[in-house]
Each structure stands twice: as structure tokens, then as C-alpha cells.
Scaffold this motif. Structure first.
Motif, mmCIF file in Angstrom:
data_model
loop_
_atom_site.group_PDB
_atom_site.id
_atom_site.type_symbol
_atom_site.label_atom_id
_atom_site.label_comp_id
_atom_site.label_asym_id
_atom_site.label_seq_id
_atom_site.Cartn_x
_atom_site.Cartn_y
_atom_site.Cartn_z
ATOM 1 N N UNK A 224 -1.636 -29.950 28.857
ATOM 2 C CA UNK A 224 -0.689 -29.823 29.967
ATOM 3 C C UNK A 224 -1.250 -28.829 30.974
ATOM 4 N N UNK A 225 -1.061 -29.117 32.273
ATOM 5 C CA UNK A 225 -1.718 -28.305 33.299
ATOM 6 C C UNK A 225 -0.754 -27.528 34.188
ATOM 7 N N UNK A 226 0.562 -27.687 34.017
ATOM 8 C CA UNK A 226 1.520 -26.896 34.791
ATOM 9 C C UNK A 226 2.763 -26.674 33.943
ATOM 10 N N UNK A 227 3.593 -25.719 34.369
ATOM 11 C CA UNK A 227 4.756 -25.384 33.570
ATOM 12 C C UNK A 227 5.921 -24.954 34.455
ATOM 13 N N UNK A 239 2.447 -18.763 32.005
ATOM 14 C CA UNK A 239 1.237 -19.461 32.446
ATOM 15 C C UNK A 239 0.206 -19.603 31.334
ATOM 16 N N UNK A 240 0.291 -18.767 30.290
ATOM 17 C CA UNK A 240 -0.698 -18.817 29.218
ATOM 18 C C UNK A 240 -0.511 -20.032 28.302
ATOM 19 N N UNK A 241 0.597 -20.748 28.456
ATOM 20 C CA UNK A 241 0.814 -21.957 27.659
ATOM 21 C C UNK A 241 0.212 -23.196 28.310
ATOM 22 N N UNK A 242 -0.326 -23.051 29.523
ATOM 23 C CA UNK A 242 -0.909 -24.207 30.222
ATOM 24 C C UNK A 242 -2.267 -23.847 30.823
ATOM 25 N N UNK A 243 -2.973 -22.899 30.186
ATOM 26 C CA UNK A 243 -4.283 -22.477 30.708
ATOM 27 C C UNK A 243 -5.442 -23.195 30.030
ATOM 28 N N UNK A 244 -5.146 -24.168 29.157
ATOM 29 C CA UNK A 244 -6.209 -24.897 28.481
ATOM 30 C C UNK A 244 -6.922 -24.110 27.404
ATOM 31 N N UNK A 249 -1.038 -17.563 24.604
ATOM 32 C CA UNK A 249 0.287 -18.139 24.447
ATOM 33 C C UNK A 249 1.324 -17.459 25.341
ATOM 34 N N UNK A 250 2.361 -18.215 25.649
ATOM 35 C CA UNK A 250 3.597 -17.640 26.178
ATOM 36 C C UNK A 250 4.463 -17.249 24.989
ATOM 37 N N UNK A 251 5.579 -16.547 25.262
ATOM 38 C CA UNK A 251 6.428 -16.070 24.178
ATOM 39 C C UNK A 251 7.897 -16.197 24.551
ATOM 40 N N UNK A 252 8.669 -16.801 23.676
ATOM 41 C CA UNK A 252 10.120 -16.748 23.792
ATOM 42 C C UNK A 252 10.543 -15.336 23.393
ATOM 43 N N UNK A 356 12.704 -13.079 15.633
ATOM 44 C CA UNK A 356 11.315 -13.528 15.601
ATOM 45 C C UNK A 356 10.870 -14.115 16.932
ATOM 46 N N UNK A 357 9.821 -13.589 17.563
ATOM 47 C CA UNK A 357 9.316 -14.214 18.785
ATOM 48 C C UNK A 357 8.629 -15.533 18.462
ATOM 49 N N UNK A 358 8.813 -16.519 19.316
ATOM 50 C CA UNK A 358 8.165 -17.812 19.150
ATOM 51 C C UNK A 358 7.076 -17.935 20.201
ATOM 52 N N UNK A 359 5.827 -18.124 19.780
ATOM 53 C CA UNK A 359 4.696 -18.252 20.689
ATOM 54 C C UNK A 359 4.442 -19.734 20.975
ATOM 55 N N UNK A 360 4.177 -20.056 22.233
ATOM 56 C CA UNK A 360 3.834 -21.416 22.635
ATOM 57 C C UNK A 360 2.424 -21.370 23.204
ATOM 58 N N UNK A 361 1.464 -21.982 22.513
ATOM 59 C CA UNK A 361 0.057 -21.890 22.889
ATOM 60 C C UNK A 361 -0.331 -22.977 23.890
ATOM 61 N N UNK A 362 -0.157 -24.230 23.543
ATOM 62 C CA UNK A 362 -0.518 -25.344 24.415
ATOM 63 C C UNK A 362 0.236 -26.582 23.966
ATOM 64 N N UNK A 363 0.389 -27.536 24.890
ATOM 65 C CA UNK A 363 0.815 -28.897 24.560
ATOM 66 C C UNK A 363 -0.314 -29.834 24.969
ATOM 67 N N UNK A 364 -0.572 -30.872 24.165
ATOM 68 C CA UNK A 364 -1.697 -31.748 24.462
ATOM 69 C C UNK A 364 -1.514 -33.092 23.763
#
Length: 500
Positions: A224-227, A239-244, A249-252, A356-364
Motif C-alpha cells: 500500500x502506498x498511501x494512508x 506514514x510508517x505503515x505505507x513506506x514500503x 510501523x504505525x501504532x494504535x 497493549x499498543x498495536x503496531x501496523x507495519x504494512x499491507x500488501x
């Protein structure tokens, strides 16, 4: 106590920093090198805790920083953060900490402030200056080609000798470039650096990677390239969840009350998923997944509108008790029928907060490979442990070393017998599916060295294979059937080969 013992010639002597809990400022010692180091050189400090493995949650009060005379370089590191730390071979309570100097330096300051009464003193065995690793280029080639490796060293006057072995042997070349023979497999060479007549005896590995042509069935990731995220939401570093980059990661946000979401989109990407393409999302937590599973839902997006069924995260993963990275896989659909989509939304469904924080790294998603793919090299590595993130009962360290193509580096997995049911793991994600006749090859070594008993190995190690996120059967490690042999050139590294 005994400050001179940290700079004498006896590797077993040590100085000791004693601190009282709650006293601000702490205590420190400067270890001064006999010659200056350069920006980018490495500093190794060996410390001890005086009995048994350290609880790293107690070492957050230990910091290291390089200095140039009385001037701090601002490159200080704290053991409260992930750093390069390793147990010294043959010991149970001594650790080597390594960090890169941020400027020219002539000393390192070791500072300690006790955080708990369980640990109020630190032993300093000594410090070592290592010449920094040169920048490397030209080490990726096509099969059957020669590589001309070029080095850009940290020091302008650094001289280089090239070796085929990590220790011993005769130099095979000198200078900042080396042209290899024609190669068809990944091959590691070693360099020895000399500066001002002084040689760093520890060699750096340089691996020549083979740029394999596409293999039938090989595939590649499309990230994914935008968020977008809820304006009042609790998403940090979105922005760190769509940097390839699957390592960021982004964080909740922890303890954020209310519902919020992050949407990862392919709408503006050059390639978009098609109906039926499985969506992969890399997620992670810092403690347990239990309390967040029921609070999070995943749903597809098309043209900015939510579509398809909401899939609770609890339906996609198993409940685990410790720090964990996971890959969830689902095919956007309505009542089982795949639908078109161009994005995915991860939503915190509950108005309640969770610890607990939830990290989102990437979607692909995956598409057929458009260029060369090394099918033996993972595209990502996941890890998990049943212990607390700072615990020494269960831990995983230096994960990527297990899959870097270098047989001399390693990841470190530790599982305490008392909490063995929770276990630890590392999982490699490959770019393509295996075919009949493929096998699993693992190099193993006990932390303390010595013989690996096949019976104990079969009782304590599990190897599983997966297709996407669907678990295949556990490979049977029958001690009478497995192929376990010493790895060539070693006395305590074992090669395990198992046909899939």
C-alpha cells in the motif's frame, strides 16, 4: 571500585559501578582509548552483572556514549532501548554491547543509575575500538558472473586485506576493490582493516548475492502506498505503515479511549489488487494480543468506501501471551464471494481503552514476479516470545541474522524451562511457494557450544511450514531419522536438513 581493572590486560578483571536506587545522576567511568576513533567506528563495551543472566528491564539505567575529550558526541544509547547486545561466549553473566560512534572520539563513558534494588552495581571488564565497516557496492551479480566489490572505508587511509575465511588463512587480495571468480551461489568473503599500522583482528563479512532470474511461480509484494486515519484518532507515525519498509510501523495509541482507524490504500499505486487477491497485513504487539484481539476489526475499501464483511482480528490469529509479530491474511468478500477492493481499514471497534499498543507495519498483496527473485531469501522475518519484552526467561534477538545469507551470523532464541509452553519462534516469509522435493535447512548451535543431542533437539525444537497463514503439519524430528551433522569448518554448529 577498582577503576583501573577495566583497562588492564586481564580479561577477567573488572571495575565496578555501585549506585543507590533513587539517587539522581548515577555513577560513571570514562574509558580512554590510546588513539582516536572516527565517526562511524564501532565501540564495544563488555559489562557484567555478577551472577546469572541479566533482567534487561533492570538495565535501563545503563547508558553508553562516546566523547571527544570533555565533549559528548550525542550518540548515547540506553539499554532500555533495543540495541546490539550479546552474551560473551563461555559466560552466563557477561555481555558485549556494540554501538556506532556518531563523531570522532577518544573515549567512551559508561554511566549507571540503579532502577531497582535487584541490580545496584555493574561490572566493566573493558572497552574496545573497532574500525567501522566500509560502505560496500558491486556485491550483487547475475548467476555465473564475476563481482567487482568496491569499498568506501570510514578512514581515508584505511587499508584492506581480503580473506576467504573468518579467521586464519592467507590474504587473497589487498586494496579497496576485489574481483571475484565467477559465482553461482551466494559467497561470503572477509576483510581485515588496518589503520595507521594497527590491524583490527576481527574481520567483517561481505557477502556476494546472486540475482537469480524469475522462477516459475515466483512472486513479489505490492505494498500500500498511501494512508488515511481518523482525524481525532490515536494513530502514531501513520506514514510508517505505507513506506514500503516492513521493519517500521504505525501504532494504535496506548490507552486511547474511543474508536479510531487507519486506512491503507492502493488507490494511487501503479498496481492494484484484483478480486480474489489475498490481502496480507503485518501487525505486532509489545506484550500480549489477548486484550486487543476483540477490539480490532479489518475491512476492505473500494473508492474510499468500506466494502465487504468486517473480519474481527480474533478470527485471524491465535491468542499469544508475549511480544509478537504476525501476518494476517484474508480475502475481501461478501458472504464468501470475493469482491474488488483497493485498500484495507484497520479499526479499533471499542470505545474502551486497552493497555497493549498495536503496531501496523504494512499491507500488501502478491503479484507474479516482474524481475529476478532469490527464492531462497525471505522477504520478511516475524518473531514472537511468550515472555515480557525485556525478560530473560524467553527472548528472541538479532532475528534478521538468521536469514542474511551469512552462515557465520545467528539469531538467538531463549526459552526458559518454566515457561516453555509459551515458547519462542522466528518465522521466515518467502516470495514463492515450495515445490515437491524442496527441503528445510537449519543451522543450529547451543549458546554454550558443545554437542547437540538429537533426542533433546527433537523434544525442544519444532519446525512448521505454512501456506500463507495456514499451518501445515509439524515436521517430525525423529532423532533416528533426521539428518543432523556438523557444519563444515565448525566444531559445534550443526546442520539440520529435512525434506518437506
Amino acid at each position: 571500585a577498582n577503576p583501573e581493572f577495566s583497562i588492564d590486560a586481564d580479561a577477567d578483571n573488572y571495575a565496578e559501578l555501585n549506585a543507590t536506587v533513587g539517587i539522581a545522576g548515577g555513577v560513571w567511568q570514562d574509558l580512554i582509548f590510546p588513539f582516536a576513533g572516527l565517526n562511524g567506528d564501532q565501540i564495544e563495551v563488555e559489562i557484567g552483572v555478577g551472577g546469572g543472566l541479566a533482567d534487561f528491564s533492570l538495565l535501563g539505567g545503563l547508558t553508553l556514549e562516546s566523547f571527544n575529550g570533555a565533549t559528548a558526541n550525542g550518540d548515547g544509547i540506553s539499554l532500555s532501548e533495543p540495541i546490539n547486545i550479546a552474551l560473551v561466549p563461555g559466560t552466563t553473566d557477561r555481555y558485549k554491547i556494540t554501538f556506532d560512534a556518531g563523531a570522532d572520539f577518544d573515549r567512551v563513558r559508561v554511566k549507571f543509575q540503579a532502577l531497582a534494588s535487584a541490580l545496584t552495581n555493574i561490572r566493566i571488564y573493558g572497552a574496545r575500538l573497532r574500525y567501522g565497516m566500509p560502505a560496500v557496492s558491486g556485491n550483487i551479480i547475475e548467476p555465473g558472473a564475476t563481482a567487482t566489490i568496491e569499498l568506501n572505508p570510514i578512514g581515508a587511509g584505511d587499508s584492506i586485506e581480503w580473506f576467504a575465511n573468518v579467521e586464519g588463512g592467507t590474504a587473497i587480495a589487498t586494496g579497496l576493490t576485489y574481483t571475484t571468480p565467477a559465482l553461482n551461489v551466494n559467497t561470503t568473503y572477509y576483510i581485515e582493516i588496518t589503520r595507521d599500522g594497527l590491524t583490527d583482528s576481527v574481520r567483517y563479512p561481505i557477502t556476494v548475492g546472486i540475482n537469480f532470474p524469475p522462477t516459475e511461480g515466483a512472486r513479489e509484494r505490492v505494498y500500500a502506498c498511501s494512508q488515511d486515519n481518523l482525524a481525532i484518532g490515536g494513530v502514531e507515525n501513520p506514514e510508517l505503515a505505507v513506506d514500503g519498509d516492513p521493519s517500521t510501523h504505525s501504532t494504535f495509541t496506548i490507552l486511547k479511549i474511543g474508536a479510531f482507524y487507519q486506512r491503507l490504500s492502493f488507490e494511487d499505486c501503479a498496481v492494484k489488487p484484483a478480486a480474489g487477491d489475498a490481502m496480507h497485513i503485518k501487525l505486532g504487539t509489545e506484550s500480549g494480543l489477548l486484550e486487543v484481539l476483540g477490539f480490532v476489526g479489518i475491512q476492505a475499501v473500494r473508492n474510499g468506501v468500506l466494502v465487504g464483511d468486517v473480519v474481527p482480528l480474533v478470527n485471524l490469529v491465535s491468542v499469544l501471551n508475549g511480544p509478537e509479530q504476525i501476518e494476517v491474511v484474508f480475502t475481501p468478500s461478501i458472504n464468501g464471494t470475493p469482491i474488488e477492493y483497493d485498500g484495507v481499514q484497520i479499526t479499533k471497534l471499542s470505545l474502551d481503552s486497552f493497555q497493549t499498543p498495536l503496531h501496523i507495519y504494512e499491507a500488501y498483496f502478491y503479484q507474479p514476479a516482474t524481475g529476478p527473485v532469490d527464492v531462497n531469501q525471505p522477504v520478511d522475518v516475524l518473531w514472537g516470545t511468550g515472555g515480557d519484552i525485556a525478560s530473560t526467561a524467553n527472548f528472541v534477538r538479532d532475528v534478521n541474522n538468521a536469514f542474511d545469507g551469512d552462515d557465520t551470523t545467528f539469531a538467538h532464541l531463549r526459552a526458559n524451562l518454566a515457561v516453555l509452553s509459551e515458547g519462542v519462534h522466528i518465522t521466515a516469509l518467502y516470495p514463492t511457494l515450495s515445490v515437491e522435493g524442496d527441503g528445510v535447512r537449519v543451522l543450529l548451535q547451543r549458546e554454550e557450544g558443545g554437542i547437540i543431542d538429537a533426542s533433546l533437539l527433537s523434544q525442544n525444537i519444532r519446525i512448521r511450514t505454512f501456506d500463507n497463514n495456514d499451518e501445515n503439519s509439524v515436521l517430525t524430528l525423529d532423532p533416528e531419522l533426521i539428518q543432523l551433522s556438523l557444519f563444515p569448518g565448525t566444531t559445534d554448529v550443526y546442520e539440520l536438513i529435512y525434506p518437506v
